[in-house]
Design an enzyme around this catalytic site. Structure first.
Site, PDB file in Angstrom:
ATOM      1  N   TYR A 164       0.746  -1.089  -0.189  1.00 24.80           N
ATOM      2  CA  TYR A 164       0.074   0.114   0.219  1.00 24.80           C
ATOM      3  C   TYR A 164       0.857   1.365   0.081  1.00 24.80           C
ATOM      4  CZ  TYR A 164      -3.488  -3.491   1.756  1.00 24.80           C
ATOM      5  OH  TYR A 164      -4.328  -4.547   2.004  1.00 24.80           O
TER       6      TYR A 164
ATOM      7  N   TYR B 166     -14.407  -4.244   2.885  1.00 20.61           N
ATOM      8  CA  TYR B 166     -13.058  -4.993   2.460  1.00 20.61           C
ATOM      9  C   TYR B 166     -13.023  -6.523   3.038  1.00 20.61           C
ATOM     10  CZ  TYR B 166      -7.867  -5.666   2.460  1.00 20.61           C
ATOM     11  OH  TYR B 166      -6.931  -6.434   2.100  1.00 20.61           O
TER      12      TYR B 166
ATOM     13  N   ASP C  58     -17.402 -12.688   7.294  1.00 19.77           N
ATOM     14  CA  ASP C  58     -16.055 -12.658   7.077  1.00 19.77           C
ATOM     15  C   ASP C  58     -15.491 -11.992   8.425  1.00 19.77           C
ATOM     16  OD1 ASP C  58     -13.280 -11.835   6.941  1.00 19.77           O
ATOM     17  OD2 ASP C  58     -13.615 -10.630   5.028  1.00 19.77           O
TER      18      ASP C  58
ATOM     19  N   LYS D 176      -6.356 -13.636  10.665  1.00 17.21           N
ATOM     20  CA  LYS D 176      -5.696 -12.560  11.649  1.00 17.21           C
ATOM     21  C   LYS D 176      -5.446 -13.276  13.086  1.00 17.21           C
ATOM     22  CE  LYS D 176      -6.323  -8.499   9.033  1.00 17.21           C
ATOM     23  NZ  LYS D 176      -7.319  -7.899   8.061  1.00 17.21           N
TER      24      LYS D 176
HETATM   25  C1  LIG Z   1      -7.525  -8.562   6.530  1.00 17.35           C
HETATM   26  C2  LIG Z   1      -8.766  -8.921   6.142  1.00 17.35           C
HETATM   27  C3  LIG Z   1      -8.677  -9.804   5.075  1.00 17.35           C
HETATM   28  C4  LIG Z   1      -7.524 -10.306   4.492  1.00 17.35           C
HETATM   29  O1  LIG Z   1      -6.848 -11.136   5.086  1.00 17.35           O
HETATM   30  P1  LIG Z   1      -5.106 -11.457   4.555  1.00 17.35           P
HETATM   31  O2  LIG Z   1      -4.716 -12.405   5.634  1.00 17.35           O
HETATM   32  O3  LIG Z   1      -4.532 -10.002   4.566  1.00 17.35           O
HETATM   33  O4  LIG Z   1      -5.259 -11.995   3.231  1.00 17.35           O
HETATM   34  C5  LIG Z   1     -10.035 -10.508   4.804  1.00 17.35           C
HETATM   35  N1  LIG Z   1     -11.166  -9.937   5.313  1.00 17.35           N
HETATM   36  C6  LIG Z   1     -11.036  -8.859   6.456  1.00 17.35           C
HETATM   37  C7  LIG Z   1     -12.518  -8.469   7.038  1.00 17.35           C
HETATM   38  C8  LIG Z   1      -9.856  -8.259   6.691  1.00 17.35           C
HETATM   39  O5  LIG Z   1      -9.880  -7.446   8.005  1.00 17.35           O
END
Ligand SMILES: *Cc1c(COP(=O)(O)O)cnc(C)c1O
Length: 400
Positions: free
Chosen positions: A6, A133, A223, A250
């Protein structure tokens, strides 16, 4: 040469070089920094946690990795069992992958193929949220909605297979009325939209979404890559409203090594489970179910339960509310808080120019983006450090 994420490489400032990290602290050669970002929200137990490190070392002495193609192993068996027990409802089937973006791709592929397997081939569309996102891979970019991340999509225009709506019940009902027979899923970051600007919305929206998904047979995907494991003040938002597919990443990793999981409920799993090989889920990241990642995730969940992390998060939220009480400034549009997340949204992104360096001088690592100055601290942070993080945020506005 490293190509950083980024960043405009020509103008980016030199990144801080970290020489040690321990607990909630990052160390450069000449500064000790409280980490207010948790390395993209993953380091929930702090750095160099002795128990997590021991778990990964112990597994490394056995083996670091074997593929899941035709093979299996104890850490992945245990983790899938643990997740099935730890997660609400009948979210029992774990498909592992190596990053959150890939786990989102898997969830969307699952939802699409679920209907293809049933012969409902007209269900090619995805409903998603404005400001969403979901990661940086291509389908994740399509269901995401943030031009600041994904301008490259302009090269071939918006996908005709994705519809974006705001987090408003009217818009939700209208979208279902219009598209219900074409939709295979509705994908959301529940309650808290992270990288799209720490936007928070009410659970009533998700409850209505669940009803509409049930009414029209559309799969609901949460998600929870960012929100999972307590960030919103709930263990999982899925504890409040049950999705059909749950994506975790994460914090799942304890901040040690890239890993993610797409968890399906029985209905979704059964949509693939038959004698037809064509109905199999055709996906398989090389490092899915990595033994080091599974061992550390297991230990991470153990600490989360044993040390009552939900109480820690409630405490973080209470301190944050107390400290931000009555704080305002004419340049600030909104201060919002939820669980272990606080965000100051400013009208003009230029207001935050220089903040990172200011925070550094004041012993805090922060990474504001666009109009958003936020903190998502490790859950093990104690009151004095948290108060310092928040004081530095407030001081920036007072001092200017
Ligand atoms: C960070 C994130 C992703 C992507 O995860 P990566 O491990 O960076 O590929 C997908 N969805 C959400 C809501 C996120 O915060």
């Amino acid at each position: 040469m490293i190509w950083y994420p980024y960043e405009q490489m020509k103008t980016m400032k030199t990144p801080y070089k970290i020489v040690d990290a321990n607990g909630v602290y990052l160390y450069t050669e000449d500064q000790k920094l409280i980490d207010s970002v948790s390395s993209w929200w993953s380091v929930i137990h702090g750095y160099k946690n002795p128990e997590l490190t021991a778990a990964i070392k112990e597994q490394a002495d056995k083996f670091a990795h074997v593929m899941l193609g035709g093979l299996t192993h104890e850490p992945v068996l245990k983790l899938s069992e643990k997740l099935a027990e730890f997660l609400p409802g009948d979210l029992d089937y774990c498909f592992f992958s190596d990053s959150g973006s890939v786990a989102v791709e898997v969830s969307l592929k699952m939802a699409l193929q679920y209907y293809m397997n049933r012969g409902e081939t007209q269900r090619t569309m995805v409903l998603a949220l404005e400001h969403a996102y979901h990661g940086d891979t291509f389908k994740a970019m399509e269901v995401g909605d943030d031009e600041d991340y994904h301008f490259v999509l302009n090269a071939y225009g918006k996908s005709p297979y994705v519809v974006h709506i705001p987090t408003e019940i009217d818009a939700l009902e209208k979208a279902f009325e219009t598209y219900h027979d074409k939709l295979n899923c509705f994908v959301v970051e529940p309650l808290l939209q992270g990288a799209g600007g720490m936007r928070m919305y009410d659970v009533s929206f998700l409850k209505r979404a669940r009803e509409l998904c049930d009414q029209y047979g559309v799969l609901l995907i949460f998600d929870e890559v960012a929100t999972g494991f307590g960030r919103t003040g709930n263990r999982f938002v899925a504890d409040l409203v049950l999705p059909d597919i749950l994506v975790l990443g994460k914090a799942l990793t304890g901040g040690y090594i890239g890993h993610a999981v797409t968890v399906a409920n029985h209905r979704v799993y059964d949509g693939f489970y038959d004698d037809n090989p064509v109905h199999a889920l055709m996906h398989g990241p090389t490092f899915m179910g990595n033994a080091l990642a599974c061992s550390v995730a297991l230990k991470s969940i153990e600490l989360f339960e044993r040390d009552d992390y939900m109480a820690k998060i409630r405490n973080i939220e209470a301190i944050t509310r107390r400290e931000m009480q009555g704080f305002s400034d004419s340049r600030i549009k909104e201060v919002r808080m939820m669980g272990g997340c606080v965000c100051i949204e400013v009208y003009d992104p230029a207001t935050l120019n220089g903040y990172q360096n200011f925070a550094y001088q004041n012993g805090v690592f922060s990474r504001p983006f666009l109009n958003y100055l936020y903190a998502m601290v490790p859950y093990v942070m104690e009151e004095p450090e948290l108060v310092q993080v928040l004081s530095v945020m407030k001081k920036w506005f007072r001092g200017k």
